[in-house]
Design an enzyme around this catalytic site. Structure first.
Site, PDB file in Angstrom:
ATOM      1  N   ASP A 183      95.316  40.179  27.413  1.00  0.00           N
ATOM      2  CA  ASP A 183      96.325  40.417  28.436  1.00  0.00           C
ATOM      3  C   ASP A 183      95.691  40.158  29.806  1.00  0.00           C
ATOM      4  O   ASP A 183      94.467  40.105  29.937  1.00  0.00           O
ATOM      5  CB  ASP A 183      96.807  41.866  28.315  1.00  0.00           C
ATOM      6  CG  ASP A 183      97.747  42.275  29.420  1.00  0.00           C
ATOM      7  OD1 ASP A 183      98.737  41.561  29.656  1.00  0.00           O
ATOM      8  OD2 ASP A 183      97.484  43.309  30.063  1.00  0.00           O
TER       9      ASP A 183
ATOM     10  N   ASP B  60      97.249  41.404  33.498  1.00  0.00           N
ATOM     11  CA  ASP B  60      97.377  42.509  34.451  1.00  0.00           C
ATOM     12  C   ASP B  60      96.928  43.819  33.832  1.00  0.00           C
ATOM     13  O   ASP B  60      97.422  44.226  32.776  1.00  0.00           O
ATOM     14  CB  ASP B  60      98.826  42.621  34.931  1.00  0.00           C
ATOM     15  CG  ASP B  60      99.242  41.430  35.774  1.00  0.00           C
ATOM     16  OD1 ASP B  60      98.605  41.214  36.816  1.00  0.00           O
ATOM     17  OD2 ASP B  60     100.173  40.708  35.381  1.00  0.00           O
TER      18      ASP B  60
END
Length: 218
Positions: A14, A16
Protein backbone atom coordinates in the site's frame (compact mmCIF):
# COMPACT_ATOMS: atom_id res chain seq x y z
CA UNK A 1 9.66 -6.59 19.93
CA UNK A 2 11.10 -10.10 19.38
CA UNK A 3 12.71 -10.85 16.01
CA UNK A 4 10.46 -12.55 13.43
CA UNK A 5 11.37 -14.04 10.05
CA UNK A 6 8.77 -14.19 7.25
CA UNK A 7 9.20 -15.54 3.73
CA UNK A 8 7.20 -14.73 0.60
CA UNK A 9 7.53 -14.85 -3.17
CA UNK A 10 6.25 -11.28 -3.63
CA UNK A 11 5.36 -8.20 -1.59
CA UNK A 12 2.31 -6.02 -2.28
CA UNK A 13 2.67 -2.53 -0.82
CA UNK A 14 0.00 0.00 0.00
CA UNK A 15 1.13 3.64 -0.32
CA UNK A 16 -0.60 6.10 2.03
CA UNK A 17 0.22 5.29 5.65
CA UNK A 18 2.50 2.44 4.59
CA UNK A 19 5.23 4.03 2.43
CA UNK A 20 4.10 7.67 2.50
CA UNK A 21 2.80 9.71 5.43
CA UNK A 22 0.12 11.84 3.80
CA UNK A 23 -2.06 12.17 6.91
CA UNK A 24 -1.71 15.96 7.05
CA UNK A 25 -3.18 16.56 3.58
CA UNK A 26 -5.79 13.81 3.94
CA UNK A 27 -6.98 15.39 7.19
CA UNK A 28 -7.13 18.88 5.65
CA UNK A 29 -9.07 17.89 2.57
CA UNK A 30 -11.48 15.42 4.13
CA UNK A 31 -12.29 17.64 7.12
CA UNK A 32 -13.15 20.45 4.68
CA UNK A 33 -15.33 18.00 2.78
CA UNK A 34 -17.02 16.89 6.04
CA UNK A 35 -17.77 20.49 6.98
CA UNK A 36 -19.32 21.17 3.55
CA UNK A 37 -21.65 18.22 4.03
CA UNK A 38 -22.50 18.78 7.71
CA UNK A 39 -20.70 15.63 8.87
CA UNK A 40 -18.56 15.07 11.94
CA UNK A 41 -14.91 15.32 10.90
CA UNK A 42 -13.70 12.73 13.41
CA UNK A 43 -16.26 10.22 12.17
CA UNK A 44 -15.30 10.88 8.56
CA UNK A 45 -11.63 10.26 9.34
CA UNK A 46 -12.45 6.78 10.69
CA UNK A 47 -13.82 5.82 7.26
CA UNK A 48 -11.61 7.39 4.60
CA UNK A 49 -8.22 5.72 5.09
CA UNK A 50 -7.47 3.00 2.55
CA UNK A 51 -10.54 3.46 0.34
CA UNK A 52 -10.97 5.31 -2.92
CA UNK A 53 -12.67 8.63 -2.26
CA UNK A 54 -15.95 7.76 -3.97
CA UNK A 55 -16.16 4.53 -1.94
CA UNK A 56 -15.72 6.53 1.29
CA UNK A 57 -18.44 8.93 0.15
CA UNK A 58 -20.78 6.00 -0.52
CA UNK A 59 -20.33 4.88 3.10
CA UNK A 60 -20.73 8.38 4.54
CA UNK A 61 -23.56 9.57 2.26
CA UNK A 62 -25.34 6.32 1.36
CA UNK A 63 -28.32 8.02 -0.32
CA UNK A 64 -26.25 10.14 -2.69
CA UNK A 65 -26.13 9.08 -6.37
CA UNK A 66 -22.99 7.26 -7.52
CA UNK A 67 -22.45 9.81 -10.31
CA UNK A 68 -22.31 12.62 -7.76
CA UNK A 69 -19.76 10.72 -5.67
CA UNK A 70 -17.60 10.09 -8.73
CA UNK A 71 -17.69 13.77 -9.73
CA UNK A 72 -16.91 14.86 -6.16
CA UNK A 73 -14.09 12.30 -6.00
CA UNK A 74 -12.52 13.74 -9.18
CA UNK A 75 -12.47 17.20 -7.59
CA UNK A 76 -10.99 15.79 -4.37
CA UNK A 77 -8.24 13.95 -6.29
CA UNK A 78 -7.30 17.19 -8.04
CA UNK A 79 -7.13 18.96 -4.67
CA UNK A 80 -5.00 16.20 -3.18
CA UNK A 81 -2.65 16.08 -6.15
CA UNK A 82 -2.07 19.84 -5.86
CA UNK A 83 -1.37 19.69 -2.10
CA UNK A 84 1.90 18.02 -1.09
CA UNK A 85 2.45 20.10 2.06
CA UNK A 86 3.57 17.75 4.82
CA UNK A 87 3.87 14.64 2.62
CA UNK A 88 6.94 12.67 3.79
CA UNK A 89 8.13 9.09 3.75
CA UNK A 90 7.20 6.65 6.49
CA UNK A 91 10.46 6.12 8.41
CA UNK A 92 12.53 3.43 6.70
CA UNK A 93 10.53 3.44 3.44
CA UNK A 94 13.34 4.55 1.14
CA UNK A 95 15.79 1.96 2.48
CA UNK A 96 13.07 -0.70 2.36
CA UNK A 97 12.31 0.04 -1.32
CA UNK A 98 16.03 0.07 -2.18
CA UNK A 99 16.38 -3.38 -0.61
CA UNK A 100 13.49 -4.63 -2.80
CA UNK A 101 15.14 -3.69 -6.11
CA UNK A 102 15.21 -6.80 -8.28
CA UNK A 103 12.75 -8.62 -6.00
CA UNK A 104 9.07 -9.17 -6.95
CA UNK A 105 6.98 -6.36 -5.48
CA UNK A 106 4.17 -4.04 -6.51
CA UNK A 107 2.45 -0.88 -5.34
CA UNK A 108 -1.27 -1.46 -4.72
CA UNK A 109 -2.91 1.86 -3.90
CA UNK A 110 -6.36 3.44 -3.87
CA UNK A 111 -4.79 6.61 -5.30
CA UNK A 112 -4.86 7.23 -9.04
CA UNK A 113 -1.75 7.54 -11.24
CA UNK A 114 -1.28 11.34 -10.88
CA UNK A 115 -1.76 11.30 -7.09
CA UNK A 116 0.42 8.24 -6.44
CA UNK A 117 3.17 9.59 -8.70
CA UNK A 118 3.10 13.00 -6.98
CA UNK A 119 3.05 11.65 -3.44
CA UNK A 120 5.85 9.14 -3.99
CA UNK A 121 7.95 11.92 -5.55
CA UNK A 122 7.15 14.34 -2.71
CA UNK A 123 8.30 11.71 -0.22
CA UNK A 124 11.49 11.06 -2.23
CA UNK A 125 10.54 7.45 -3.00
CA UNK A 126 11.03 5.47 -6.22
CA UNK A 127 7.89 4.02 -7.78
CA UNK A 128 7.90 0.22 -8.10
CA UNK A 129 7.84 -1.03 -11.70
CA UNK A 130 4.50 -2.80 -11.11
CA UNK A 131 1.68 -0.55 -9.94
CA UNK A 132 -2.02 -1.20 -9.37
CA UNK A 133 -3.83 2.13 -9.00
CA UNK A 134 -7.44 3.32 -8.84
CA UNK A 135 -7.66 3.22 -12.64
CA UNK A 136 -6.70 -0.48 -12.65
CA UNK A 137 -9.61 -1.86 -10.63
CA UNK A 138 -13.39 -1.89 -10.64
CA UNK A 139 -13.76 -2.07 -6.86
CA UNK A 140 -11.99 -0.18 -4.07
CA UNK A 141 -10.44 -1.76 -0.99
CA UNK A 142 -11.79 -3.52 1.10
CA UNK A 143 -12.36 -5.53 -2.10
CA UNK A 144 -9.38 -7.85 -2.69
CA UNK A 145 -9.35 -7.02 -6.43
CA UNK A 146 -6.28 -4.77 -6.32
CA UNK A 147 -4.15 -7.25 -4.39
CA UNK A 148 -5.24 -10.16 -6.59
CA UNK A 149 -4.38 -8.11 -9.67
CA UNK A 150 -0.97 -7.26 -8.23
CA UNK A 151 -0.24 -10.94 -7.58
CA UNK A 152 -1.37 -11.86 -11.10
CA UNK A 153 0.84 -9.18 -12.69
CA UNK A 154 3.82 -10.51 -10.74
CA UNK A 155 2.92 -14.10 -11.64
CA UNK A 156 2.77 -15.18 -8.00
CA UNK A 157 0.09 -17.22 -6.23
CA UNK A 158 -1.86 -15.05 -3.75
CA UNK A 159 -0.99 -17.38 -0.89
CA UNK A 160 2.71 -16.66 -1.54
CA UNK A 161 2.26 -12.88 -1.31
CA UNK A 162 2.75 -10.68 1.72
CA UNK A 163 0.76 -7.44 1.99
CA UNK A 164 1.96 -4.29 3.77
CA UNK A 165 -0.98 -2.12 4.89
CA UNK A 166 -1.98 0.48 7.47
CA UNK A 167 -5.78 0.74 7.19
CA UNK A 168 -8.71 -1.43 8.14
CA UNK A 169 -9.99 -1.44 4.56
CA UNK A 170 -6.59 -2.49 3.24
CA UNK A 171 -6.02 -5.20 5.84
CA UNK A 172 -9.49 -6.60 5.12
CA UNK A 173 -8.66 -6.58 1.39
CA UNK A 174 -5.39 -8.43 1.93
CA UNK A 175 -7.03 -11.09 4.06
CA UNK A 176 -9.87 -11.49 1.54
CA UNK A 177 -7.22 -12.08 -1.14
CA UNK A 178 -5.88 -15.00 0.91
CA UNK A 179 -2.65 -13.18 1.80
CA UNK A 180 -0.75 -12.62 5.02
CA UNK A 181 -0.67 -9.00 6.16
CA UNK A 182 2.02 -6.92 7.87
CA UNK A 183 0.37 -3.93 9.52
CA UNK A 184 2.34 -0.67 9.51
CA UNK A 185 1.79 2.09 12.05
CA UNK A 186 -0.75 2.88 14.76
CA UNK A 187 -3.94 2.41 12.71
CA UNK A 188 -3.01 -1.12 11.68
CA UNK A 189 -3.00 -2.75 15.11
CA UNK A 190 -6.75 -2.21 15.56
CA UNK A 191 -7.50 -4.53 12.62
CA UNK A 192 -5.57 -7.68 13.61
CA UNK A 193 -2.97 -8.11 10.85
CA UNK A 194 -0.59 -11.07 11.19
CA UNK A 195 2.13 -8.83 12.59
CA UNK A 196 2.40 -5.09 13.33
CA UNK A 197 5.44 -2.83 12.99
CA UNK A 198 5.57 0.84 14.02
CA UNK A 199 7.32 1.76 10.75
CA UNK A 200 9.57 0.25 8.06
CA UNK A 201 12.84 0.72 9.93
CA UNK A 202 12.02 -2.63 11.58
CA UNK A 203 11.72 -4.60 8.30
CA UNK A 204 14.81 -5.90 6.48
CA UNK A 205 14.24 -7.77 3.17
CA UNK A 206 16.74 -10.04 1.42
CA UNK A 207 16.74 -12.71 -1.30
CA UNK A 208 17.20 -16.35 -0.30
CA UNK A 209 19.14 -18.90 -2.36
CA UNK A 210 15.89 -20.32 -3.80
CA UNK A 211 14.73 -16.87 -4.93
CA UNK A 212 12.13 -16.16 -2.24
CA UNK A 213 12.08 -12.97 -0.19
CA UNK A 214 13.07 -13.27 3.45
CA UNK A 215 12.00 -10.52 5.85
CA UNK A 216 13.69 -10.04 9.19
CA UNK A 217 11.37 -8.02 11.44
CA UNK A 218 12.62 -6.71 14.76
Amino acid sequence: MPSTVLTARALLLDMDGTLVNSDAVVERIWRRWAERHGLDGDEVMTVVHGRQGHASMAVLLPDRPVEQNLADNARMLAEETADMDGVVEIPGASAFLRALRGLPHALVTSADVPLSTARMAAAGLDLPDVRVTAESVGASKPSPEGFLKGAAELGVDPADCLVFEDSGAGITAGRAAGMRVVGVGPRAGKHKPDIVVPDLTRVHPSRTQNGTIQLHIN
